[in-house]
Design an enzyme around this catalytic site. Structure first.
Site, mmCIF file in Angstrom:
data_model
loop_
_atom_site.group_PDB
_atom_site.id
_atom_site.type_symbol
_atom_site.label_atom_id
_atom_site.label_comp_id
_atom_site.label_asym_id
_atom_site.label_seq_id
_atom_site.Cartn_x
_atom_site.Cartn_y
_atom_site.Cartn_z
ATOM 1 C CG HIS A 298 41.156 -19.705 -1.380
ATOM 2 N ND1 HIS A 298 40.873 -20.836 -2.081
ATOM 3 C CD2 HIS A 298 42.314 -19.227 -1.895
ATOM 4 C CE1 HIS A 298 41.825 -21.043 -2.980
ATOM 5 N NE2 HIS A 298 42.705 -20.083 -2.885
ATOM 6 C CG HIS B 130 50.969 -17.388 -7.797
ATOM 7 N ND1 HIS B 130 50.049 -16.583 -8.411
ATOM 8 C CD2 HIS B 130 50.251 -18.285 -7.065
ATOM 9 C CE1 HIS B 130 48.832 -16.966 -8.059
ATOM 10 N NE2 HIS B 130 48.936 -17.989 -7.233
ATOM 11 C CD GLU C 12 45.853 -17.438 -4.305
ATOM 12 O OE1 GLU C 12 46.186 -18.186 -5.242
ATOM 13 O OE2 GLU C 12 44.773 -17.553 -3.686
ATOM 14 C CG ASP D 76 49.178 -18.962 -1.214
ATOM 15 O OD1 ASP D 76 48.978 -18.063 -2.046
ATOM 16 O OD2 ASP D 76 49.107 -20.171 -1.496
ATOM 17 C CG HIS E 289 45.707 -20.791 -9.577
ATOM 18 N ND1 HIS E 289 44.664 -20.292 -8.831
ATOM 19 C CD2 HIS E 289 46.770 -20.741 -8.820
ATOM 20 C CE1 HIS E 289 45.089 -19.964 -7.646
ATOM 21 N NE2 HIS E 289 46.364 -20.226 -7.613
ATOM 22 C CG ASP F 234 49.577 -22.026 -6.443
ATOM 23 O OD1 ASP F 234 50.029 -22.221 -5.307
ATOM 24 O OD2 ASP F 234 48.922 -21.008 -6.735
ATOM 25 C CE1 TYR G 174 47.474 -26.521 -3.976
ATOM 26 C CE2 TYR G 174 47.560 -26.749 -6.360
ATOM 27 C CZ TYR G 174 47.793 -26.014 -5.218
ATOM 28 O OH TYR G 174 48.339 -24.756 -5.318
ATOM 29 C CG HIS H 256 50.921 -24.869 -1.782
ATOM 30 N ND1 HIS H 256 50.860 -24.074 -0.656
ATOM 31 C CD2 HIS H 256 50.393 -24.129 -2.786
ATOM 32 C CE1 HIS H 256 50.312 -22.905 -0.967
ATOM 33 N NE2 HIS H 256 50.040 -22.904 -2.260
#
Ligand code: FEO
Length: 397
Positions: A24, A78, A80, A82, A145, A164, A191, A224
Protein backbone atom coordinates in the site's frame (compact mmCIF):
# COMPACT_ATOMS: atom_id res chain seq x y z
CA UNK A 1 8.07 -21.59 4.22
CA UNK A 2 8.91 -24.57 6.35
CA UNK A 3 7.42 -24.27 9.85
CA UNK A 4 9.98 -23.07 12.37
CA UNK A 5 9.73 -24.04 16.04
CA UNK A 6 10.36 -20.76 17.85
CA UNK A 7 9.91 -22.19 21.36
CA UNK A 8 8.92 -25.57 22.71
CA UNK A 9 5.50 -26.34 21.22
CA UNK A 10 5.20 -22.99 19.44
CA UNK A 11 5.66 -22.82 15.68
CA UNK A 12 5.79 -20.08 13.09
CA UNK A 13 3.62 -21.52 10.35
CA UNK A 14 3.40 -18.29 8.35
CA UNK A 15 4.44 -17.62 4.78
CA UNK A 16 6.98 -15.60 2.84
CA UNK A 17 5.83 -13.24 0.11
CA UNK A 18 8.94 -13.00 -2.03
CA UNK A 19 7.46 -10.97 -4.82
CA UNK A 20 5.55 -8.10 -3.24
CA UNK A 21 7.23 -4.79 -4.05
CA UNK A 22 4.47 -2.33 -3.14
CA UNK A 23 2.73 -2.63 0.21
CA UNK A 24 0.00 0.00 0.00
CA UNK A 25 2.44 2.59 -1.25
CA UNK A 26 5.48 1.42 0.72
CA UNK A 27 8.30 -0.12 -1.34
CA UNK A 28 9.12 -3.61 -0.12
CA UNK A 29 12.32 -4.37 -1.98
CA UNK A 30 12.93 -7.57 -0.01
CA UNK A 31 9.31 -8.74 0.06
CA UNK A 32 7.66 -9.49 3.37
CA UNK A 33 6.34 -12.31 5.51
CA UNK A 34 2.93 -12.90 7.02
CA UNK A 35 3.75 -14.72 10.22
CA UNK A 36 1.23 -16.92 11.99
CA UNK A 37 1.97 -18.83 15.16
CA UNK A 38 0.68 -22.22 16.22
CA UNK A 39 0.64 -22.97 19.94
CA UNK A 40 0.37 -26.69 20.62
CA UNK A 41 -1.19 -27.13 24.04
CA UNK A 42 -4.37 -28.74 25.37
CA UNK A 43 -6.24 -26.09 23.41
CA UNK A 44 -4.42 -25.80 20.12
CA UNK A 45 -4.35 -22.16 19.13
CA UNK A 46 -3.36 -20.28 16.01
CA UNK A 47 -2.29 -16.66 16.43
CA UNK A 48 -3.21 -14.68 13.30
CA UNK A 49 -3.70 -15.80 9.73
CA UNK A 50 -2.19 -14.60 6.45
CA UNK A 51 -3.14 -12.77 3.27
CA UNK A 52 -5.96 -14.38 1.32
CA UNK A 53 -3.76 -15.61 -1.53
CA UNK A 54 -1.57 -17.53 0.92
CA UNK A 55 -4.32 -19.25 2.93
CA UNK A 56 -3.72 -22.66 1.36
CA UNK A 57 -0.01 -22.33 1.99
CA UNK A 58 -0.76 -21.54 5.64
CA UNK A 59 -2.90 -24.67 5.88
CA UNK A 60 -0.15 -26.74 4.25
CA UNK A 61 2.38 -25.36 6.71
CA UNK A 62 0.13 -26.16 9.67
CA UNK A 63 -0.34 -29.68 8.28
CA UNK A 64 3.40 -30.24 8.57
CA UNK A 65 3.02 -29.87 12.35
CA UNK A 66 -0.47 -31.29 12.94
CA UNK A 67 -3.83 -31.80 11.26
CA UNK A 68 -5.30 -28.26 10.89
CA UNK A 69 -8.69 -29.64 12.01
CA UNK A 70 -7.17 -30.13 15.46
CA UNK A 71 -6.91 -26.36 15.96
CA UNK A 72 -9.36 -25.37 18.70
CA UNK A 73 -9.35 -21.61 18.27
CA UNK A 74 -7.79 -18.74 16.40
CA UNK A 75 -6.66 -15.40 17.81
CA UNK A 76 -6.92 -12.47 15.41
CA UNK A 77 -4.76 -9.67 16.74
CA UNK A 78 -5.48 -7.36 13.80
CA UNK A 79 -8.09 -7.08 11.07
CA UNK A 80 -5.94 -5.71 8.23
CA UNK A 81 -6.20 -8.02 5.25
CA UNK A 82 -2.56 -9.13 5.24
CA UNK A 83 -3.39 -10.99 8.48
CA UNK A 84 -7.08 -11.70 8.22
CA UNK A 85 -7.69 -12.07 4.48
CA UNK A 86 -7.07 -15.82 4.77
CA UNK A 87 -9.38 -16.25 7.79
CA UNK A 88 -12.53 -17.35 5.92
CA UNK A 89 -10.59 -20.02 3.99
CA UNK A 90 -8.80 -21.12 7.17
CA UNK A 91 -12.01 -21.37 9.20
CA UNK A 92 -13.75 -23.22 6.37
CA UNK A 93 -10.94 -25.79 6.49
CA UNK A 94 -10.69 -26.18 10.27
CA UNK A 95 -14.34 -25.69 11.21
CA UNK A 96 -16.38 -22.54 10.85
CA UNK A 97 -17.92 -22.75 14.32
CA UNK A 98 -14.57 -22.65 16.08
CA UNK A 99 -13.97 -19.41 17.99
CA UNK A 100 -11.99 -16.52 16.59
CA UNK A 101 -10.84 -14.38 19.51
CA UNK A 102 -10.34 -10.69 18.86
CA UNK A 103 -10.70 -7.31 20.52
CA UNK A 104 -14.12 -5.67 20.75
CA UNK A 105 -13.17 -3.42 17.85
CA UNK A 106 -11.78 -6.45 16.06
CA UNK A 107 -15.20 -8.09 16.24
CA UNK A 108 -16.76 -5.05 14.60
CA UNK A 109 -14.10 -4.70 11.95
CA UNK A 110 -13.85 -8.40 11.09
CA UNK A 111 -17.64 -8.44 10.76
CA UNK A 112 -17.44 -5.48 8.38
CA UNK A 113 -14.81 -7.28 6.31
CA UNK A 114 -16.26 -10.78 6.19
CA UNK A 115 -19.92 -10.73 7.23
CA UNK A 116 -21.51 -13.29 9.49
CA UNK A 117 -19.82 -16.71 9.11
CA UNK A 118 -16.97 -16.23 11.60
CA UNK A 119 -17.64 -17.18 15.23
CA UNK A 120 -16.10 -14.00 16.62
CA UNK A 121 -15.56 -13.88 20.36
CA UNK A 122 -14.32 -10.55 21.70
CA UNK A 123 -11.93 -10.59 24.63
CA UNK A 124 -11.53 -7.83 27.20
CA UNK A 125 -8.33 -5.87 27.54
CA UNK A 126 -6.22 -7.70 30.14
CA UNK A 127 -8.31 -10.89 29.98
CA UNK A 128 -6.48 -14.18 30.48
CA UNK A 129 -7.33 -17.55 28.99
CA UNK A 130 -5.80 -20.89 29.94
CA UNK A 131 -4.76 -23.20 27.10
CA UNK A 132 -3.42 -26.01 29.27
CA UNK A 133 0.06 -25.58 30.64
CA UNK A 134 0.12 -22.10 29.12
CA UNK A 135 -2.14 -19.09 29.45
CA UNK A 136 -2.70 -16.13 27.14
CA UNK A 137 -3.27 -12.52 28.14
CA UNK A 138 -4.78 -10.09 25.65
CA UNK A 139 -3.70 -6.45 25.57
CA UNK A 140 -5.60 -3.92 23.51
CA UNK A 141 -3.30 -1.63 21.54
CA UNK A 142 -5.86 0.64 19.92
CA UNK A 143 -4.59 2.64 16.95
CA UNK A 144 -1.33 0.71 16.88
CA UNK A 145 -1.98 0.78 14.21
CA UNK A 146 -5.69 0.18 13.63
CA UNK A 147 -8.50 0.65 16.15
CA UNK A 148 -8.83 -3.12 16.51
CA UNK A 149 -5.17 -3.97 17.15
CA UNK A 150 -4.15 -6.04 20.14
CA UNK A 151 -1.20 -8.03 21.42
CA UNK A 152 -1.36 -11.57 22.77
CA UNK A 153 1.08 -12.57 25.51
CA UNK A 154 2.01 -16.08 26.61
CA UNK A 155 2.55 -15.73 30.34
CA UNK A 156 4.58 -18.87 31.00
CA UNK A 157 6.94 -18.46 28.02
CA UNK A 158 7.03 -14.64 28.23
CA UNK A 159 6.41 -14.42 24.50
CA UNK A 160 4.67 -11.38 23.05
CA UNK A 161 2.77 -11.78 19.79
CA UNK A 162 2.85 -8.15 18.74
CA UNK A 163 0.96 -8.10 15.45
CA UNK A 164 2.43 -5.33 13.26
CA UNK A 165 4.47 -3.69 16.03
CA UNK A 166 8.22 -4.43 15.95
CA UNK A 167 7.82 -5.90 12.46
CA UNK A 168 9.82 -5.47 9.30
CA UNK A 169 8.98 -6.02 5.67
CA UNK A 170 11.72 -8.53 5.02
CA UNK A 171 11.47 -12.00 3.53
CA UNK A 172 14.96 -13.43 3.96
CA UNK A 173 15.92 -16.95 4.98
CA UNK A 174 16.56 -15.83 8.53
CA UNK A 175 13.87 -16.24 11.20
CA UNK A 176 15.54 -14.70 14.25
CA UNK A 177 17.32 -11.46 15.14
CA UNK A 178 20.60 -13.26 15.88
CA UNK A 179 20.53 -14.78 12.38
CA UNK A 180 19.66 -11.54 10.60
CA UNK A 181 22.18 -9.40 12.52
CA UNK A 182 22.37 -5.62 12.62
CA UNK A 183 21.16 -5.28 9.02
CA UNK A 184 17.58 -6.01 10.11
CA UNK A 185 17.42 -2.71 12.01
CA UNK A 186 17.24 -0.75 8.74
CA UNK A 187 14.12 -2.73 7.80
CA UNK A 188 12.61 -2.16 11.24
CA UNK A 189 13.37 1.55 10.96
CA UNK A 190 11.75 1.80 7.54
CA UNK A 191 8.71 -0.04 8.87
CA UNK A 192 8.40 2.31 11.82
CA UNK A 193 8.87 5.43 9.68
CA UNK A 194 6.22 4.40 7.17
CA UNK A 195 3.63 2.57 9.25
CA UNK A 196 3.87 3.73 12.84
CA UNK A 197 5.42 7.19 12.98
CA UNK A 198 2.08 8.98 13.22
CA UNK A 199 1.26 6.96 16.34
CA UNK A 200 4.56 7.77 18.08
CA UNK A 201 2.90 9.42 21.13
CA UNK A 202 0.70 6.35 21.64
CA UNK A 203 3.71 4.04 21.35
CA UNK A 204 5.50 5.92 24.14
CA UNK A 205 2.41 5.52 26.33
CA UNK A 206 2.18 1.82 25.48
CA UNK A 207 5.84 1.23 26.34
CA UNK A 208 5.27 2.98 29.69
CA UNK A 209 2.15 0.90 30.31
CA UNK A 210 3.85 -2.41 29.53
CA UNK A 211 6.86 -1.41 31.65
CA UNK A 212 4.53 -0.55 34.56
CA UNK A 213 2.81 -3.95 34.20
CA UNK A 214 6.21 -5.59 34.71
CA UNK A 215 5.70 -8.07 31.90
CA UNK A 216 8.85 -10.05 31.27
CA UNK A 217 9.46 -10.22 27.54
CA UNK A 218 11.73 -13.05 26.49
CA UNK A 219 10.71 -13.03 22.87
CA UNK A 220 8.75 -10.74 20.53
CA UNK A 221 6.99 -12.31 17.58
CA UNK A 222 5.70 -9.74 15.10
CA UNK A 223 3.52 -10.66 12.13
CA UNK A 224 6.12 -9.44 9.62
CA UNK A 225 9.79 -10.34 9.36
CA UNK A 226 12.03 -11.89 11.97
CA UNK A 227 11.38 -12.87 15.59
CA UNK A 228 13.28 -10.98 18.29
CA UNK A 229 14.53 -13.81 20.53
CA UNK A 230 18.05 -12.79 21.52
CA UNK A 231 17.63 -9.14 22.37
CA UNK A 232 13.98 -8.02 22.34
CA UNK A 233 15.02 -5.01 24.44
CA UNK A 234 16.93 -3.69 21.44
CA UNK A 235 13.84 -3.19 19.30
CA UNK A 236 11.83 -1.85 22.25
CA UNK A 237 14.57 0.74 22.90
CA UNK A 238 14.66 1.65 19.21
CA UNK A 239 10.87 2.15 19.23
CA UNK A 240 11.16 4.42 22.27
CA UNK A 241 13.91 6.44 20.55
CA UNK A 242 12.07 6.72 17.24
CA UNK A 243 8.83 7.60 19.02
CA UNK A 244 10.52 10.47 20.84
CA UNK A 245 11.34 11.75 17.33
CA UNK A 246 14.87 12.65 18.32
CA UNK A 247 16.68 14.18 15.36
CA UNK A 248 20.30 14.37 14.29
CA UNK A 249 22.05 17.35 12.71
CA UNK A 250 20.97 16.03 9.34
CA UNK A 251 19.06 17.48 6.41
CA UNK A 252 17.19 15.54 3.74
CA UNK A 253 17.06 17.41 0.45
CA UNK A 254 14.16 16.12 -1.64
CA UNK A 255 13.41 17.51 -5.07
CA UNK A 256 12.26 16.96 -8.59
CA UNK A 257 13.17 18.96 -11.64
CA UNK A 258 11.84 19.80 -15.12
CA UNK A 259 14.79 21.30 -16.99
CA UNK A 260 17.54 20.78 -14.37
CA UNK A 261 17.31 24.23 -12.79
CA UNK A 262 15.79 22.96 -9.54
CA UNK A 263 18.36 20.16 -9.63
CA UNK A 264 21.19 22.71 -9.85
CA UNK A 265 19.65 24.61 -6.95
CA UNK A 266 19.46 21.38 -4.91
CA UNK A 267 23.11 20.59 -5.56
CA UNK A 268 24.21 24.05 -4.45
CA UNK A 269 22.01 23.89 -1.32
CA UNK A 270 23.56 20.51 -0.49
CA UNK A 271 27.01 22.11 -0.85
CA UNK A 272 25.98 24.90 1.49
CA UNK A 273 24.66 22.49 4.10
CA UNK A 274 27.72 20.26 3.80
CA UNK A 275 30.09 23.23 3.99
CA UNK A 276 28.39 24.33 7.19
CA UNK A 277 28.98 20.94 8.80
CA UNK A 278 25.49 19.43 8.56
CA UNK A 279 25.01 15.84 7.47
CA UNK A 280 23.00 15.95 4.26
CA UNK A 281 21.20 13.36 2.20
CA UNK A 282 20.20 14.41 -1.34
CA UNK A 283 17.15 12.43 -2.48
CA UNK A 284 15.96 13.23 -6.00
CA UNK A 285 12.44 11.89 -6.40
CA UNK A 286 13.31 10.23 -9.71
CA UNK A 287 15.74 7.99 -7.82
CA UNK A 288 14.23 7.50 -4.35
CA UNK A 289 10.89 6.05 -3.33
CA UNK A 290 8.72 8.05 -0.96
CA UNK A 291 9.03 5.34 1.68
CA UNK A 292 12.84 5.44 1.59
CA UNK A 293 12.69 9.21 1.92
CA UNK A 294 10.48 8.87 5.02
CA UNK A 295 13.01 6.46 6.50
CA UNK A 296 15.66 9.20 6.23
CA UNK A 297 13.24 11.85 7.49
CA UNK A 298 12.78 9.82 10.68
CA UNK A 299 15.93 11.26 12.26
CA UNK A 300 16.45 14.34 10.07
CA UNK A 301 16.19 17.75 11.70
CA UNK A 302 15.58 19.56 8.41
CA UNK A 303 13.41 18.60 5.47
CA UNK A 304 14.41 20.65 2.43
CA UNK A 305 11.99 20.35 -0.45
CA UNK A 306 12.46 21.62 -3.98
CA UNK A 307 9.94 21.80 -6.78
CA UNK A 308 9.65 23.55 -10.10
CA UNK A 309 6.31 25.22 -10.72
CA UNK A 310 4.14 23.24 -13.11
CA UNK A 311 0.72 24.55 -14.14
CA UNK A 312 0.72 27.02 -11.24
CA UNK A 313 1.41 24.31 -8.70
CA UNK A 314 3.86 21.88 -7.14
CA UNK A 315 5.39 19.22 -9.37
CA UNK A 316 3.27 16.01 -8.97
CA UNK A 317 6.02 13.83 -7.48
CA UNK A 318 6.77 16.49 -4.86
CA UNK A 319 3.07 16.86 -4.05
CA UNK A 320 2.87 13.08 -3.61
CA UNK A 321 5.76 13.13 -1.14
CA UNK A 322 4.32 16.04 0.85
CA UNK A 323 0.91 14.35 1.04
CA UNK A 324 2.51 11.11 2.24
CA UNK A 325 4.75 12.85 4.76
CA UNK A 326 1.89 14.93 6.17
CA UNK A 327 -0.07 11.78 6.95
CA UNK A 328 2.86 10.28 8.86
CA UNK A 329 3.12 13.36 11.11
CA UNK A 330 6.84 13.92 11.68
CA UNK A 331 7.22 16.39 14.55
CA UNK A 332 9.69 19.11 15.45
CA UNK A 333 11.24 19.48 12.02
CA UNK A 334 12.64 22.45 10.18
CA UNK A 335 11.33 22.96 6.64
CA UNK A 336 12.95 24.85 3.80
CA UNK A 337 11.49 25.22 0.31
CA UNK A 338 13.11 26.08 -2.98
CA UNK A 339 12.48 25.85 -6.68
CA UNK A 340 12.94 27.28 -10.12
CA UNK A 341 10.03 28.79 -12.03
CA UNK A 342 9.23 30.38 -15.37
CA UNK A 343 6.62 33.12 -14.84
CA UNK A 344 4.27 32.44 -11.92
CA UNK A 345 6.31 30.44 -9.40
CA UNK A 346 3.69 29.25 -6.90
CA UNK A 347 5.39 25.96 -5.93
CA UNK A 348 7.65 27.30 -3.17
CA UNK A 349 4.78 29.03 -1.36
CA UNK A 350 2.64 25.92 -1.68
CA UNK A 351 5.42 23.80 -0.14
CA UNK A 352 5.57 26.29 2.72
CA UNK A 353 1.83 25.88 3.25
CA UNK A 354 2.42 22.13 3.56
CA UNK A 355 5.20 22.78 6.10
CA UNK A 356 2.83 24.95 8.09
CA UNK A 357 0.23 22.19 8.09
CA UNK A 358 2.90 19.87 9.53
CA UNK A 359 3.90 22.47 12.15
CA UNK A 360 7.42 22.65 10.74
CA UNK A 361 9.47 25.72 11.57
CA UNK A 362 10.26 27.22 8.20
CA UNK A 363 13.45 28.84 6.99
CA UNK A 364 11.80 31.71 5.24
CA UNK A 365 11.46 33.09 2.78
CA UNK A 366 11.95 30.03 0.61
CA UNK A 367 14.26 30.39 -2.34
CA UNK A 368 12.69 30.97 -5.77
CA UNK A 369 14.77 31.49 -8.89
CA UNK A 370 13.52 32.28 -12.37
CA UNK A 371 14.54 29.95 -15.18
CA UNK A 372 18.20 28.84 -15.20
CA UNK A 373 20.35 29.82 -12.21
CA UNK A 374 23.55 31.74 -13.05
CA UNK A 375 26.66 32.01 -10.87
CA UNK A 376 25.12 34.58 -8.53
CA UNK A 377 21.95 32.53 -8.13
CA UNK A 378 23.96 29.40 -7.39
CA UNK A 379 25.86 31.34 -4.72
CA UNK A 380 22.50 32.32 -3.18
CA UNK A 381 21.57 28.62 -3.06
CA UNK A 382 24.79 27.81 -1.21
CA UNK A 383 23.98 30.60 1.19
CA UNK A 384 20.45 29.22 1.63
CA UNK A 385 22.02 25.86 2.54
CA UNK A 386 24.20 27.58 5.12
CA UNK A 387 21.19 29.36 6.61
CA UNK A 388 19.35 26.05 6.91
CA UNK A 389 22.40 24.59 8.68
CA UNK A 390 22.40 27.53 11.09
CA UNK A 391 18.72 27.02 11.84
CA UNK A 392 19.44 23.33 12.45
CA UNK A 393 22.26 24.15 14.83
CA UNK A 394 19.93 26.48 16.73
CA UNK A 395 17.11 23.95 16.49
CA UNK A 396 14.81 26.47 14.83
CA UNK A 397 13.64 27.80 11.50
FE1 FEO B 1 0.47 -6.03 8.69
FE2 FEO B 1 -1.65 -3.51 9.72
O1 FEO B 1 -1.11 -5.05 8.78
Amino acid sequence: MQPVQIAEGIWDVGVRDWSIRDFHGYSTDQGTTYNAFLIVDEKITLIDAVKKEFADQLLANIARVLDPKRIDMVVSNHTEMDHSGGLPRLMHAIGETKPVLCSAMGEKHLRLHFGAPLNLQPVQNGATMRLGKRSLTFLETRMLHWPDSMFTYVNEDQILFSSDAFGQHYAGQEKFDDQAGEAIMAFAQKYFANILLLYAPLILKLIDKVTAMGLGIRMICPDHGIVWRTDPGKIISAYARWSRQETANKAVVVYDTMWNSTRQMAEAIVEGLDGAGAAVKPMPLRAFHRSDIMTEVLDARAVVVGSPTLNNGIFPTVADLLCYMKGLKPLNRIGAAFGSYGWSGEAVKQIEVAFKEMNFKTVSPGLRLQYVPGAEAIASCRDFGRRIAEAMAQGQG
